[in-house]
Enzyme design. Structure first.
Site, PDB file in Angstrom:
ATOM      1  N   VAL A   1      49.149  47.888  61.702  1.00 36.51           N
ATOM      2  CA  VAL A   1      50.038  48.599  62.786  1.00 36.51           C
ATOM      3  C   VAL A   1      49.612  50.041  62.723  1.00 36.51           C
ATOM      4  CG1 VAL A   1      52.236  49.021  63.564  1.00 36.51           C
ATOM      5  CG2 VAL A   1      51.837  46.833  62.856  1.00 36.51           C
TER       6      VAL A   1
ATOM      7  N   LYS B   1      61.362  45.384  60.759  1.00 38.27           N
ATOM      8  CA  LYS B   1      62.543  44.553  61.094  1.00 38.27           C
ATOM      9  C   LYS B   1      63.213  44.421  59.846  1.00 38.27           C
ATOM     10  CE  LYS B   1      59.501  41.081  62.284  1.00 38.27           C
ATOM     11  NZ  LYS B   1      58.357  41.969  62.382  1.00 38.27           N
TER      12      LYS B   1
ATOM     13  N   ILE C   1      56.567  43.914  73.721  1.00 38.00           N
ATOM     14  CA  ILE C   1      57.752  43.800  74.642  1.00 38.00           C
ATOM     15  C   ILE C   1      58.705  44.905  74.699  1.00 38.00           C
ATOM     16  CG2 ILE C   1      59.369  42.337  75.883  1.00 38.00           C
ATOM     17  CD1 ILE C   1      57.815  39.925  74.502  1.00 38.00           C
TER      18      ILE C   1
ATOM     19  N   ASP D   1      62.061  35.681  59.978  1.00 39.37           N
ATOM     20  CA  ASP D   1      61.801  36.520  60.923  1.00 39.37           C
ATOM     21  C   ASP D   1      62.301  36.621  62.266  1.00 39.37           C
ATOM     22  OD1 ASP D   1      59.183  38.573  61.806  1.00 39.37           O
ATOM     23  OD2 ASP D   1      59.330  36.997  63.468  1.00 39.37           O
TER      24      ASP D   1
ATOM     25  N   LYS E   1      65.113  39.658  64.037  1.00 42.25           N
ATOM     26  CA  LYS E   1      64.979  40.025  65.443  1.00 42.25           C
ATOM     27  C   LYS E   1      66.333  39.711  66.012  1.00 42.25           C
ATOM     28  CE  LYS E   1      59.994  39.584  65.480  1.00 42.25           C
ATOM     29  NZ  LYS E   1      58.754  38.733  65.483  1.00 42.25           N
TER      30      LYS E   1
ATOM     31  N   GLY F   1      50.773  41.673  67.026  1.00 44.83           N
ATOM     32  CA  GLY F   1      49.541  42.253  67.172  1.00 44.83           C
ATOM     33  C   GLY F   1      49.218  43.539  67.088  1.00 44.83           C
TER      34      GLY F   1
END
Lengths: 365, 365
Positions: B11, B89, B120, B185, B189, B286
């Site tokens: 990232v 997160k 998003i 995960d 979120k 990604g």
């Protein structure tokens, strides 16, 4: 922050109710209305300039609709260094250059998120993406009325006239449905989306626009027999610096998200170089969704959001000559044809010269 | 504005490439990396406190992952009145109360849009909606790895082990896939989404969490035979002040948008009192989608966006005792059962007491 609300029709009243229902550190200080309104705890007048000069508003919310006098009032408000929020797509398209220039010159904010997508935070999300990534395309189902009609023709096997009349009975279509079913409403939302996506200014009249009024029950049966769903789509793309844009019915395979947008739903999508494809679905119209999005724009301004969605406003021509798609073309009395790849102008000319009164739709890749 | 980037893994490197590729009035002044990096035109060091004290950064971008030392560094950055952007997160959930309190005390901004939904703009759009409307529910497909596996099991008729190994081969699943396939995960979120939607603070450990590892090829055939698609869903709802929340596989009819989310796609939805239902689709992971969303957070801060997504942080208990759904339950060696409406705890207890080693999924209404 103090808000002056211009107009107390469907959207204006919805906005007023939403704002006074919740504690939001936003306050309505004045309402412009043609007639006196009972029970409002603020200045109510039919004189805009009294509001501008006396009401101490920070934000002017324009909910009058139409071009004049909304255009005159917004220009005066920007010159008086008021922030402006509007859902008026017709106005934003017709006076895009003038309104964005006045916004810059006066160092204020102009927001119109509810002008494209009703309650969907589409323009704000599109601007967020465009600020960090190269937008390749924008597209979507941008008009709930035409989607309601297409969905009723497909899932309830109604013909066009019956579906339109059903939409009118339910209040989803106007008595004069031209702007919705001929694609003009979609085209305005597409122009705003294109301008913000690419930092350009294009003209409504440069964007080819085709509607849904010629679709027959036979067309629908052909689509269903081939696993295709028909949707009215506004789409724009930038390829090597050239912007193509059109509004036209488009056919989607059953796996496409667009094929699953029912009734009055809207679905806007962007494709960006690094973010890939993103889609935004929700209610594209209605007093409360639209009023909520107007209110969210006011909140964003109160929280420091400044200026317009983009700081680039290059005049750009639309050029569809190299944007090819296959088309479904059905001429009256003949079996449908699927064409080789054509530009929207080629497809249109091909139909017109042969006395076209059938129906055509682009086929989504 | 000057940005210091902590971490130069997937990232971090993606973010660096995106930022240096476009002129954005944002500048990288320092990179924290364990090893020297060639060709970077800024301070590169393995000493965070050298960056904090000498680099003159306005925004600290945390792209290290994990809890420590990321937690220590972010706290120090907030105390030094630096804005912070992170996609972490795990960290945001584990230290939500502490990090949001430090953000308020120091008058800076903390953004983590990429922590839920990858590329998003979900958390930013959710916060926009929550600022003006009452959120009824949040839900969605929040983990691309598990969606890839479910999609491969359904559309390519693979069994769970083969689909997982395919996902690992393509880099969509880690060597240890536990956090993805067991729902951890997704739960993080969901906790972040719930906290921002309702202005609360709930604990990860209070949210029941079920994964997809027990699904068999027979389950999938049963779903398909009944026109159902299975997706791993995080969902939360507020009803008369009570917040219910769970992560569990859920079955959708073919017309539901969730049923059409394929491969690694994500789809988050909110339902609000006035705006209705809105959905947001895109790439949930990604380097470039995530890096773009981190960059968009930095842009938003540079444009004046302040504080956290919400200004309310009430501690709240999760209570699922009145949230009922029907369940599909298949015990090993038995035919599947569709239950009467049960709470997630009732369904779980019912399975556990009978020595459950089959599979269960809630059925979406």
């Amino acid at each position: 922050m103090n808000i002056a609300l211009l107009g107390f029709g469907t959207v204006g009243r919805g906005f007023y109710e939403l704002l006074t229902e919740r504690p939001l550190s936003l306050n309505i200080c004045a309402v412009l209305a043609r007639r006196p309104l009972e029970g409002l705890n603020c200045m109510v007048t039919s004189d805009f300039y009294k509001i501008l000069n006396e009401a101490d508003a920070d934000i002017i919310v324009e909910a009058m609709g139409g071009l004049e006098p909304a255009h005159e009032y917004i220009c005066a408000a920007l010159r008086a260094k008021k922030h402006v929020v509007t859902a008026n797509k017709q106005l934003m398209c017709a006076y895009y250059d003038e309104l964005t220039a006045l916004t810059r010159e006066n160092g204020v904010s102009l927001r119109c998120t509810a002008a494209a997508g009703g309650g969907i935070p589409w323009l704000s999300s599109l601007a967020r993406a465009a600020s960090v990534d190269a937008i390749i395309s924008v597209s979507g189902i941008m008009n709930g009325t035409s989607n309601y009609i297409l969905d009723a023709m497909s899932r309830r096997s109604m013909d066009y006239a019956a579906a339109l009349s059903d939409a009118q009975r339910l209040g989803y279509a106007e008595a004069d449905p031209t702007a919705d079913v001929c694609g003009l409403d979609t085209r305005r939302k597409l122009v705003l989306s294109t301008n913000i996506a690419y930092g350009v200014s294009i003209s409504e009249s440069d964007v080819p626009c085709f509607g849904i009024a010629n679709i027959t029950a036979e067309d629908m049966r052909f689509f269903e027999g081939n696993g295709l769903a028909c949707r009215l789509i506004g789409h724009a793309e930038r390829h090597f610096g050239t912007i193509s844009a059109a509004v036209e019915p488009m056919l989607f395979g059953a796996d496409a998200g667009e094929a699953r947008v029912y009734e009055c739903g809207n679905m806007m999508s962007l494709c960006a170089a690094h973010m890939g494809r993103q889609s935004f679905l929700g209610a594209g119209a209605g007093a409360y969704p639209t009023g909520s999005n107007v209110l969210a724009d006011c909140r964003a301004i109160a929280e420091g959001c400044s200026a317009f969605y983009t700081d680039s406003f290059t005049r750009a021509q639309v050029d569809n000559s190299r944007a090819y798609q296959r088309y479904y073309i059905r001429k009256q009395g003949c079996a449908p044809v699927i064409t080789a790849p054509l530009s929207v102008e080629q497809a249109h000319v091909m139909c017109r010269v042969e006395g076209f009164n059938g129906f055509m739709a682009a086929i989504a890749e």
